[in-house]
Design a protein around this motif. Structure first.
Motif, PDB file in Angstrom:
ATOM      1  N   UNK A  89       3.320  -0.766  -4.158  1.00  0.00           N
ATOM      2  CA  UNK A  89       2.605  -0.168  -5.272  1.00  0.00           C
ATOM      3  C   UNK A  89       1.163  -0.620  -5.375  1.00  0.00           C
ATOM      4  N   UNK A  90       0.855  -1.828  -4.933  1.00  0.00           N
ATOM      5  CA  UNK A  90      -0.493  -2.372  -5.075  1.00  0.00           C
ATOM      6  C   UNK A  90      -1.169  -2.635  -3.733  1.00  0.00           C
ATOM      7  N   UNK A  91      -0.463  -3.267  -2.818  1.00  0.00           N
ATOM      8  CA  UNK A  91      -1.035  -3.525  -1.507  1.00  0.00           C
ATOM      9  C   UNK A  91       0.062  -3.793  -0.514  1.00  0.00           C
ATOM     10  N   UNK A  92       0.237  -2.876   0.414  1.00  0.00           N
ATOM     11  CA  UNK A  92       1.321  -2.989   1.383  1.00  0.00           C
ATOM     12  C   UNK A  92       0.827  -2.431   2.712  1.00  0.00           C
ATOM     13  N   UNK A  93       1.355  -2.941   3.810  1.00  0.00           N
ATOM     14  CA  UNK A  93       0.990  -2.417   5.125  1.00  0.00           C
ATOM     15  C   UNK A  93       2.262  -1.942   5.822  1.00  0.00           C
ATOM     16  N   UNK A  94       2.193  -0.760   6.451  1.00  0.00           N
ATOM     17  CA  UNK A  94       3.380  -0.202   7.091  1.00  0.00           C
ATOM     18  C   UNK A  94       3.462  -0.643   8.553  1.00  0.00           C
ATOM     19  N   UNK A  95       4.472  -0.144   9.240  1.00  0.00           N
ATOM     20  CA  UNK A  95       4.700  -0.559  10.625  1.00  0.00           C
ATOM     21  C   UNK A  95       3.557  -0.157  11.549  1.00  0.00           C
ATOM     22  N   UNK A  96       2.802   0.872  11.140  1.00  0.00           N
ATOM     23  CA  UNK A  96       1.675   1.321  11.960  1.00  0.00           C
ATOM     24  C   UNK A  96       0.402   0.533  11.667  1.00  0.00           C
ATOM     25  N   UNK A  97       0.499  -0.391  10.693  1.00  0.00           N
ATOM     26  CA  UNK A  97      -0.668  -1.189  10.344  1.00  0.00           C
ATOM     27  C   UNK A  97      -1.561  -0.565   9.310  1.00  0.00           C
ATOM     28  N   UNK A  98      -1.099   0.520   8.677  1.00  0.00           N
ATOM     29  CA  UNK A  98      -1.902   1.209   7.660  1.00  0.00           C
ATOM     30  C   UNK A  98      -1.651   0.608   6.279  1.00  0.00           C
ATOM     31  N   UNK A  99      -2.734   0.378   5.540  1.00  0.00           N
ATOM     32  CA  UNK A  99      -2.651  -0.183   4.204  1.00  0.00           C
ATOM     33  C   UNK A  99      -2.577   0.932   3.160  1.00  0.00           C
ATOM     34  N   UNK A 100      -1.836   0.667   2.088  1.00  0.00           N
ATOM     35  CA  UNK A 100      -1.774   1.615   0.977  1.00  0.00           C
ATOM     36  C   UNK A 100      -1.488   0.848  -0.307  1.00  0.00           C
ATOM     37  N   UNK A 101      -1.753   1.509  -1.437  1.00  0.00           N
ATOM     38  CA  UNK A 101      -1.472   0.898  -2.728  1.00  0.00           C
ATOM     39  C   UNK A 101      -2.619   1.075  -3.710  1.00  0.00           C
ATOM     40  N   UNK A 102      -2.361   0.723  -4.943  1.00  0.00           N
ATOM     41  CA  UNK A 102      -3.324   0.854  -6.039  1.00  0.00           C
ATOM     42  C   UNK A 102      -4.583   0.041  -5.754  1.00  0.00           C
ATOM     43  N   UNK A 103      -4.427  -1.239  -5.447  1.00  0.00           N
ATOM     44  CA  UNK A 103      -5.587  -2.080  -5.152  1.00  0.00           C
ATOM     45  C   UNK A 103      -6.291  -1.631  -3.879  1.00  0.00           C
ATOM     46  N   UNK A 104      -5.526  -1.213  -2.908  1.00  0.00           N
ATOM     47  CA  UNK A 104      -6.100  -0.732  -1.649  1.00  0.00           C
ATOM     48  C   UNK A 104      -6.969   0.488  -1.909  1.00  0.00           C
ATOM     49  N   UNK A 105      -6.513   1.377  -2.786  1.00  0.00           N
ATOM     50  CA  UNK A 105      -7.313   2.558  -3.118  1.00  0.00           C
ATOM     51  C   UNK A 105      -8.615   2.170  -3.809  1.00  0.00           C
ATOM     52  N   UNK A 106      -8.594   1.091  -4.590  1.00  0.00           N
ATOM     53  CA  UNK A 106      -9.843   0.675  -5.229  1.00  0.00           C
ATOM     54  C   UNK A 106     -10.789   0.015  -4.226  1.00  0.00           C
ATOM     55  N   UNK A 107     -10.277  -0.554  -3.145  1.00  0.00           N
ATOM     56  CA  UNK A 107     -11.154  -0.950  -2.040  1.00  0.00           C
ATOM     57  C   UNK A 107     -11.847   0.293  -1.483  1.00  0.00           C
TER      58      UNK A 107
END
Length: 381
Positions: A89-107
């Motif tokens: 929900x805030x900052x997570x990385x998937x198996x492909x190395x892609x970041x996602x999440x609420x805080x990631x979007x604010x980056x």
């Protein structure tokens, strides 16, 4: 005559003192705010490295204390953003190395505002213990990693906390099978908690104040904490309520035991971006990029409509930069258009990342001020 003589002596002593002070203190500001010597534990105030305030990198100190971060980021063409990679929900990385999440979007919001490209971001995953060290050393340009704004962090970490993007509070979660519903049920229990966090301090202070004995089980990150909790090493897990909701959803969604989050919230946790002290220009650029998401939401503009606005509201025209308005914050006239069209307004960002972990926006503190929430930004004019 005697009075005149003494006045001359006092004046001479005062002048000598000023000269001596000027000669001895020229580097004090730079050693305090931009030093590599910083607390690894973001809460205690104890230095994790040497306590003498000397920096190991003079260029970093000069950059952060004398300004220039905005120009440096624009020249580099990439924003370096410290974040989380273990928090759904805030900052997570998937198996492909892609970041996602609420805080990631604010980056990405900051990158869009400053560079015009939401994808021009290098993400640096940081543990709670390491985040302020990375910020002060200049390893990152901005820290957006579910970090609580507190007085000691503001005062002792050389940190400048900006607009609060998420109003949170600390809670506790237990397996539903325990039947525990309130703090007193956790007497003598083992409680999982992350080190280097306000969570750890709040747990100690609240339970001590209420005379509830407990056993803290401390972990560096959620990758180690979660399996320990699921294996029964801890009878409870304490963290921000938003984090507990995220992990409750994940555990149950993967076939794990049903979880129960206690109703009582034991702290205030305002979360938002952090930059190093001493560079007002950079702080303003980050702040207004972030606040553009809320202002767009208030104006009724989203990722699909902001580029095509054709009305005549002078406030919106200022905001989207079509009338030549320049408030002098170092950003392009159309920065808000870049932010919102590429990443979304605040509501879109929240709905994409936080709604899936079970936290509604409507009626929450994170709702717009006109809806009874706390999201309120200064006027862009």
């Amino acid at each position: 005559m005697k009075n005149t003589k003494w006045l001359r002596i006092i004046a001479a002593i005062f002048a000598f003192t000023l000269v001596a002070a000027a000669c001895s203190s020229g580097g004090s500001d730079g050693e305090t705010g931009g030093s590599d010597s910083t607390n690894e534990d973001g809460d205690s105030g104890d230095s994790g490295d040497s306590g003498d305030g000397d920096s190991g990198d003079g260029d970093t100190v000069e950059l952060t204390q004398d300004g220039g971060r905005l120009a440096a980021v624009q020249e580099r063409g990439t924003l370096i953003c410290g974040g989380n990679d273990t928090l759904p929900g805030f900052g997570i990385v998937d198996d492909a190395g892609d970041f996602s999440g609420f805080d990631i979007d604010f980056c990405r919001v900051v990158a869009a505002g400053v560079l015009g490209d939401a994808n021009a971001v290098e993400f640096v995953p940081l543990t709670a213990d390491a985040r302020f060290t990375a910020l002060q050393s200049g390893e990152i340009d901005v820290l957006i990693r579910n970090t609580t704004w507190t007085a000691t962090r503001d005062g002792q970490e050389g940190a400048n906390f900006l607009f609060t993007t998420f109003f949170d509070g600390q809670g506790l979660m237990v397996p539903a099978s325990t039947g525990f519903t309130e703090l007193e049920d956790l007497a003598d229990a083992s409680i999982c908690v992350l080190s280097g966090t306000t969570t750890e301090l709040n747990l100690n202070s609240v339970f001590s104040a209420r005379g509830i004995a407990f056993n803290p089980v401390v972990f560096e990150d959620n990758n180690a904490l979660r399996p320990a909790y699921e294996e029964g090493q801890c009878e409870a897990w304490t963290s921000d309520a938003s984090q507990l909701a995220a992990f409750k959803s994940s555990i149950e969604g993967e076939g794990g035991d049903e979880q129960f989050i206690m109703a009582e919230i034991i702290s205030k946790e305002p979360l938002g971006p952090v930059v190093v002290d001493g560079d007002t220009e950079w702080a303003q650029a980050v702040n207004w990029s972030v606040m553009a998401t809320v202002q767009a939401w208030e104006f009724g503009l989203d990722s699909g409509s902001i580029s095509g606005y054709s009305g005549d509201d002078p406030n919106i025209l200022n905001f989207i930069g079509t009338d030549g308005f320049d408030p002098g914050i170092g950003l392009p006239a159309d920065f808000a258009v870049q932010v919102v069209s590429q990443v979304g307004n605040y509501e879109e960002i929240y709905n994409a990342n936080i709604i899936p972990i079970g936290l509604q926006l409507t009626g929450s503190p994170n709702d717009l001020w006109t809806n009874g929430g706390l999201m309120y930004v200064p006027p862009y004019r």
